[in-house]
Design a protein around this motif. Structure first.
Motif, mmCIF file in Angstrom:
data_model
loop_
_atom_site.group_PDB
_atom_site.id
_atom_site.type_symbol
_atom_site.label_atom_id
_atom_site.label_comp_id
_atom_site.label_asym_id
_atom_site.label_seq_id
_atom_site.Cartn_x
_atom_site.Cartn_y
_atom_site.Cartn_z
ATOM 1 N N GLU A 1 -2.828 13.166 -2.285
ATOM 2 C CA GLU A 1 -3.877 12.421 -2.400
ATOM 3 C C GLU A 1 -4.810 13.012 -1.183
ATOM 4 N N GLY A 2 -4.321 13.219 -0.259
ATOM 5 C CA GLY A 2 -5.126 13.628 1.018
ATOM 6 C C GLY A 2 -4.083 13.878 2.188
ATOM 7 N N ARG A 3 -4.920 14.678 3.244
ATOM 8 C CA ARG A 3 -4.076 15.514 4.280
ATOM 9 C C ARG A 3 -5.046 15.215 5.519
ATOM 10 N N LEU B 1 3.387 7.502 -1.045
ATOM 11 C CA LEU B 1 4.214 7.731 0.127
ATOM 12 C C LEU B 1 3.385 8.184 1.116
ATOM 13 N N GLU B 2 3.509 7.752 2.449
ATOM 14 C CA GLU B 2 2.788 8.263 3.558
ATOM 15 C C GLU B 2 3.784 9.288 4.326
ATOM 16 N N VAL C 1 -0.453 13.800 8.700
ATOM 17 C CA VAL C 1 -0.182 12.787 7.544
ATOM 18 C C VAL C 1 -0.401 13.386 6.386
ATOM 19 N N ALA C 2 0.197 13.198 5.322
ATOM 20 C CA ALA C 2 -0.015 13.633 3.957
ATOM 21 C C ALA C 2 0.130 12.169 3.149
ATOM 22 N N ASP D 1 0.932 -1.190 -0.038
ATOM 23 C CA ASP D 1 0.158 0.064 0.036
ATOM 24 C C ASP D 1 0.808 1.250 -0.109
ATOM 25 N N ASN D 2 1.760 1.593 0.999
ATOM 26 C CA ASN D 2 2.856 2.526 0.768
ATOM 27 C C ASN D 2 3.920 2.355 1.806
#
Length: 148
Positions: free
Chosen positions: A34-36, A69-70, A57-58, A10-11
């Motif tokens: 993708e999201g934060r 990438l997390e 987290v981003a 997943d990441n």
């Protein structure tokens, strides 16, 4: 024989000091935000073993949508170790490698954002041109240009 099969990766997680700076740097490579969000509380600490935590987290995604990438910035608990300046032969997670269309252009673009070549751009047989750079916050990043 095992009946449980791997579905996907997943990441990869990277802890940073500046979430905004890291997002900007990885956008220069070609990833998209993708999201934060914020993760906090005792439940998250049960996963990480850190107890109660508060983390920004981003999630960054590659253009093909398959890899992420997390990026995490810990507000609490405080950071206790720093592995960013470890040499290439240090034990543990080493680097993230990205396939790029034009390695020279990418190195030039990232150098304008503080990245530095670790060694030099080299060619491996007729397969790839490769290099390592130290990017934002000293993170080790690999770049590979496939040769047709």
């Amino acid at each position: 024989m095992a009946t449980n099969k791997l579905l996907r990766m997943d990441n990869v997680g990277i802890v940073v000091e500046s979430l905004d700076g890291a997002i900007s740097f990885f956008e220069q490579i070609g990833l998209t935000l993708e999201g934060r969000y914020t993760i906090e509380g005792e439940w998250a600490g049960r996963v990480t073993g850190l107890g109660s935590q508060h983390v920004e987290v981003a999630m960054m995604v590659t253009p093909d949508g398959h890899s992420r990438l997390e990026l995490s910035r810990f507000l609490s608990p405080p950071i206790i170790e720093d592995h960013r300046k470890a040499p290439v032969n240090a034990l543990g997670y080493l680097r993230v490698m990205f396939a790029v269309e034009d390695i020279d252009e990418m190195v030039e673009r990232l150098s304008k954002h503080g990245a530095q070549l670790v060694g030099e751009v080299v060619q491996y047989e007729d397969s790839y041109r490769l290099c390592y750079i130290r990017g934002i916050e000293g993170l080790l990043i690999g770049l590979a240009q496939p040769l047709e």
